[in-house]
Scaffold this motif. Structure first.
Motif, mmCIF file in Angstrom:
data_model
loop_
_atom_site.group_PDB
_atom_site.id
_atom_site.type_symbol
_atom_site.label_atom_id
_atom_site.label_comp_id
_atom_site.label_asym_id
_atom_site.label_seq_id
_atom_site.Cartn_x
_atom_site.Cartn_y
_atom_site.Cartn_z
ATOM 1 N N ARG A 4 0.805 -1.206 0.000
ATOM 2 C CA ARG A 4 0.000 0.000 0.000
ATOM 3 C C ARG A 4 0.848 1.271 0.000
ATOM 4 N NH1 ARG A 4 -5.126 0.628 1.344
ATOM 5 N NH2 ARG A 4 -5.330 -1.197 0.045
ATOM 6 N N ALA A 49 -1.901 -11.715 7.684
ATOM 7 C CA ALA A 49 -3.257 -11.159 7.732
ATOM 8 C C ALA A 49 -3.315 -9.835 6.970
ATOM 9 C CB ALA A 49 -3.672 -10.952 9.195
ATOM 10 N N LEU A 50 -2.317 -8.999 7.202
ATOM 11 C CA LEU A 50 -2.282 -7.699 6.541
ATOM 12 C C LEU A 50 -2.160 -7.865 5.026
ATOM 13 C CD1 LEU A 50 -2.279 -4.812 7.677
ATOM 14 C CD2 LEU A 50 0.194 -4.777 7.343
ATOM 15 N N ARG A 77 -3.151 -10.422 3.203
ATOM 16 C CA ARG A 77 -4.425 -10.850 2.622
ATOM 17 C C ARG A 77 -5.409 -9.692 2.558
ATOM 18 N NH1 ARG A 77 -4.656 -16.280 1.012
ATOM 19 N NH2 ARG A 77 -6.467 -15.397 -0.036
ATOM 20 N N PHE A 78 -5.406 -8.873 3.597
ATOM 21 C CA PHE A 78 -6.323 -7.741 3.624
ATOM 22 C C PHE A 78 -6.012 -6.761 2.493
ATOM 23 C CE2 PHE A 78 -6.991 -3.316 4.977
ATOM 24 C CZ PHE A 78 -8.370 -3.313 4.984
ATOM 25 N N PHE A 79 -4.733 -6.419 2.346
ATOM 26 C CA PHE A 79 -4.347 -5.467 1.295
ATOM 27 C C PHE A 79 -4.582 -6.048 -0.081
ATOM 28 C CE2 PHE A 79 -1.245 -2.965 4.128
ATOM 29 C CZ PHE A 79 -2.237 -2.036 4.401
ATOM 30 N N GLU A 80 -4.372 -7.347 -0.183
ATOM 31 C CA GLU A 80 -4.567 -7.986 -1.483
ATOM 32 C C GLU A 80 -6.023 -7.874 -1.909
ATOM 33 O OE1 GLU A 80 -3.499 -12.085 -1.598
ATOM 34 O OE2 GLU A 80 -4.188 -12.309 -3.661
ATOM 35 N N ALA A 81 -6.909 -8.202 -0.973
ATOM 36 C CA ALA A 81 -8.335 -8.125 -1.280
ATOM 37 C C ALA A 81 -8.736 -6.679 -1.549
ATOM 38 C CB ALA A 81 -9.142 -8.685 -0.111
ATOM 39 N N ASP A 82 -8.240 -5.803 -0.699
ATOM 40 C CA ASP A 82 -8.576 -4.394 -0.820
ATOM 41 C C ASP A 82 -7.972 -3.789 -2.088
ATOM 42 O OD1 ASP A 82 -9.933 -2.263 0.469
ATOM 43 O OD2 ASP A 82 -7.961 -1.353 0.790
ATOM 44 N N LYS A 90 -9.971 -4.414 -5.053
ATOM 45 C CA LYS A 90 -11.126 -3.522 -5.122
ATOM 46 C C LYS A 90 -10.703 -2.139 -5.608
ATOM 47 C CE LYS A 90 -13.336 -5.103 -1.266
ATOM 48 N NZ LYS A 90 -13.434 -4.751 0.134
#
Lengths: 261, 257, 322
Positions: A163, A243-244, A246-251, A254
């Motif tokens: 990010r 976890a971070l 996976r979160f950034f990847e999904a986000d 988007k």
């Protein structure tokens, strides 16, 4: 701006990352030469200030150097992928993320071990440092676990790099911060309490502490709590990074930020 | 006269260009601050009495060296990468006069490091900023920049001939910090180190700046040594650059493609 | 006296390949090129990518030393009198690189004016004139990183003209520009030619060479394969005839068979969406169509047509033959 960034970052990739590192013209100066002088630099400040003896700096820097490669390597792997625009294709694969990135950490850890052996050798050869043969196996285990913990920390830097604008700058900041905070060259009791508290939550700190005791003659049983703490910290950062990530990847999917420069 | 004008214009141009790079600026301020912090803690916790201004100035010079080393060492590759190397060589001005402003600018940018470490020291470690000889201090800074900038010219030329400028830059950061006495006096080292330190500009730069600030020593002599070395570097650099240019025209290594 | 004289220019590159067992490889980029450009002429070097155009230009502007042969610009040898040559030539290459991105056009031009030895008192008016000429007036204080490709290219031109050189070398100046930008740039080049400058232009666009150049040398694989005015080059194939055959998959053997047909000058294949177009240049006329088709058994043939040759055919024929 893109061009300048490519240059500086391109330079930076080569600066401390492991690109082309197998070529002797790069490997010897960067992976062996620079560490040699880093140890001498801090050991001599130690001698001049009367802060600590040579062994303190040899052990601190040898463990830090092996761990540094993990932080840089991991952060650069992700940053580099993004840079060469290969991150998206990679993320499009169904491969298990954890395996994907942990797989990449193995050569980094192996390389870190080589640097570490060299660093201890330098201490023995040029400085006042001795190591008993029976201390070597526990020391190797401690160096390894520190390198693993720092690689996990590097994964966290890399995940933030998904990010942040500048993962290379971030990686540098992380490595120098570890060098400052983790008791590599400064005994923790020289810090104010709040800094020491941060140090205790970082990887490397407990590893270095354990390595110093072992090098001074303690057995593994005397430092096993430090060993397991270091490993635990590594696991914590690894899990947090995952976890971070996976979160950034999904986000990122988007918001389409994976390929932004 | 023309040459002087070219150097001045070029220097302003490249200082501006480097200053506008957030990345370069952050790196040249934050890394020295972290190293200065380490040095403050190490000196404070140690048993040797040493003024914190000594540490701040030494750390600032470490930053000037890093900025010169990485900036100048990579100067030619950077120009090549940007596509400005060919254009600069195709110009009628001698290439060495194109390069001097660049290496001087990379040393000048190091002043951000010095300023940063002094400010940081004052804010967080209470480092006093009292100068023994303010005028000499003001003179010692440009003399140091010129010395390092010209050393940068030699680096720029020799690194490009070695072809792996980054590796050389990585290698030479710590040892020069060490053997030029930025934080540790040279008397601690084996005797053969001292002659090496004499031919390195940072040795005289740190002496000039420190002696002017803290008193003692011979700041004027150090300023003159720094400038004298600059002339020697200029000579060596000119020869090496001429050699590089000839070689590049023969081997076709001016552009990336 | 010719402004640019190239005589038997050659240039080889040595490179190494392989990481473990390194082998030295010699690549001949330019293999004996000679030509002359007269004062005020706009001369085009036309050829495909990798033909040796850029290498030739770099030897002429002193950035590369020829492996053998010699060249003179305004009577000055490009190796021995590099300084004299550099003072008198302007060099512009296509693409986005070659300027300092973080600074403005004005900063860039001031800096290069100093490098090109433009006297201080002339710099201001000269830069203002050039900004006007290339249409950057009003934007000159913005950082170059925000410029479009076309604006960067025009800035390059301004940089190349700072010292008002009598000779200009333009290396694929329109590469990567959008059609409008490219057209504007061509108009600018035509204006410069009218103002009396001697210009050497390289391009791989046929129509660009056709519309701009007084004379063209077609260069392929490091050699000049034809030289003349655009009309003369077209004339070289004007009596012939072109047969175009659409096929769906064709093998090299078949192409060789076509080449063997008497009266065939050149055979080239162009890729189309789902088919290939075999372009056959012939000496005489339509009667060959039948002979050609009869040798194409095994290939799935689509539409067949024939037409008069264009400059593009001349070019394809020349480059294809070499």
């Amino acid at each position: 701006m893109t061009h300048v960034r490519v240059f500086f970052i391109g330079g930076y990739i080569a600066y401390r990352a492991l690109f082309n590192w197998m070529h002797p013209s790069y490997y010897i100066p960067t992976m062996l030469g620079a560490p040699l002088f880093q140890i001498l630099f801090f050991a001599y400040i130690g001698r001049y200030t009367g802060l600590k003896d040579d062994a303190f700096f040899v052990v601190g820097n040898a463990v830090q150097l092996s761990a540094m490669a993990g932080v840089y390597g991991m952060a650069m792997t992700i940053g580099g992928e993004r840079w060469t625009q290969t991150l998206s294709p990679l993320l499009a694969t169904p491969a298990n993320r954890l395996a994907l990135f942990l797989g990449r950490s193995l050569p980094l850890i192996a390389n870190g071990m080589v640097t570490s052996v060299f660093a201890f050798g330098v201490g023995w050869w040029l400085l006042d440092f001795e190591l008993a043969a029976e201390s070597i196996p526990p020391l190797a285990a401690i160096v390894l676990v520190s390198a693993v913990a720092c690689t996990a920390f590097g994964l966290l830097v890399g995940a933030i790099g998904l990010r942040a604008r500048d993962v290379f700058f971030l990686a540098n900041l992380a490595v120098f911060s570890l060098l400052l905070m983790c008791g590599v060259n400064i005994p923790l009791d020289a810090f104010p309490g709040w800094m020491e508290a941060i140090s205790r939550a970082l990887p490397l700190t407990h590893g270095i502490e354990a390595a110093r005791e072992v090098a001074a003659g303690a057995g593994f049983a005397d430092v096993d709590h430090l060993f397991w703490t270091e490993l635990g910290i590594g696991v914590f950062y690894g899990a947090f990074a995952y976890a971070l990530f996976r979160f950034f990847e999904a986000d990122g999917r988007k918001r389409a930020t994976l390929e932004t420069m | 006269m023309r040459a002087l004008r070219l150097i001045l214009t070029g220097w302003r141009f490249h200082v501006k260009s480097l200053t506008l790079s957030a990345f370069f600026l952050l790196t040249s301020a934050i890394q020295p601050i972290l190293f200065a912090t380490m040095a403050y803690f190490m000196f404070r916790a140690g048993s040797t009495e040493q003024s914190l201004l000594y540490v701040a100035l030494g750390s600032g010079l470490m930053g000037i060296w890093s900025s010169t080393l990485f900036g100048s060492g990579g100067a030619i590759s950077w120009q090549r990468w940007q596509g400005t190397l060919e254009v600069s060589i195709a110009a009628p001005a001698p290439f060495v006069l194109v390069l001097i402003p660049i290496t001087l600018a990379t040393a000048t940018i190091g002043l951000y490091s010095l300023t940063a470490t002094l400010l940081w020291g004052k804010l967080f470690f209470g480092v006093p900023f009292d100068l023994e000889h303010p005028l000499l201090f003001l003179l010692s800074i440009p003399a140091t920049i010129v010395g390092l900038g010209m050393l940068g010219l030699v680096l720029a030329a020799s690194f490009v001939l070695y072809r792996n400028a980054n590796a050389m830059s990585n290698l030479l950061e710590f040892p020069v910090w060490l053997v030029t006495g930025l934080l540790v006096p040279l008397s601690l080292f084996p005797g053969w180190v001292e002659p090496i330190s004499w031919v390195l500009a940072p040795t005289w730069g740190v002496r000039a700046i420190r002696d002017a600030a803290l008193g003692g020593g011979d700041p004027v002599g150090a300023i003159l040594m720094s400038l004298g070395l600059a002339v020697v570097y200029l000579g060596i650099g000119t020869v090496l650059i001429g050699y590089f240019e000839r070689l590049a025209r023969e081997r076709a290594t001016l552009s990336l493609t | 006296m010719a402004v640019i004289e190239a005589s038997e220019l050659r240039r080889t590159y040595r490179t190494t390949t392989g990481t473990i067992r390194r082998r030295r490889v010699e690549v001949e980029a330019v293999r004996g090129i000679s030509f002359e450009v007269a004062e005020g002429e706009l001369f085009g070097l036309l050829g495909p990518n990798g033909a040796g155009k850029t290498t030739t230009i770099k030897m002429l502007i002193t950035l590369l030393v020829p492996t053998s042969g010699s060249a003179r610009v305004l009577g000055h040898d490009v190796v021995r009198e590099a300084g004299e040559v550099r003072r008198r030539v302007g060099y512009v290459f296509g693409g986005e690189r070659g300027v300092y991105e973080r600074l403005s056009a004005l900063d860039n031009l001031r800096y290069f004016a100093e490098l090109y030895g433009v006297p201080g008192r002339e710099q201001k008016t000269r830069i203002a004139e050039l900004l006007d000429l290339v249409g950057l007036t009003g934007r000159e204080k913005e950082r170059v990183e925000g410029y479009s490709r076309g604006m960067r290219q025009r800035l390059h031109i301004a940089r190349g003209l700072l010292h008002d050189p009598p000779v200009l070398f333009l290396d694929e100046p329109t590469i990567g520009l959008d059609p409008v930008g490219a057209r504007e740039l061509r108009a600018m080049i035509a204006t410069l030619a009218e103002s009396g400058k001697t210009i050497l232009l390289t391009t791989h666009y046929m129509f660009e060479a056709d519309s701009l150049c007084d004379r063209i040398a077609v260069i392929a694989k490091g050699k000049i394969v034809a030289e003349g005015t655009p009309q003369q080059l077209k004339g070289g194939v004007a009596e012939g005839w072109v047969v175009e055959i659409e096929v769906y998959g064709i093998e090299d053997v078949v192409l060789d068979r076509l080449r063997a047909v008497p009266g065939v000058r050149a055979v080239a294949v162009e890729e189309r969406d789902q088919a290939q177009l075999v372009v056959v240049q012939t000496d005489s006329g339509q009667e060959l169509t039948h002979a050609l088709l009869s040798r194409m058994d095994g290939a799935a043939v689509g539409r067949v047509s024939s037409r008069e040759p264009t400059l593009e055919d001349a070019y394809v024929a020349l480059v294809g033959e070499s």
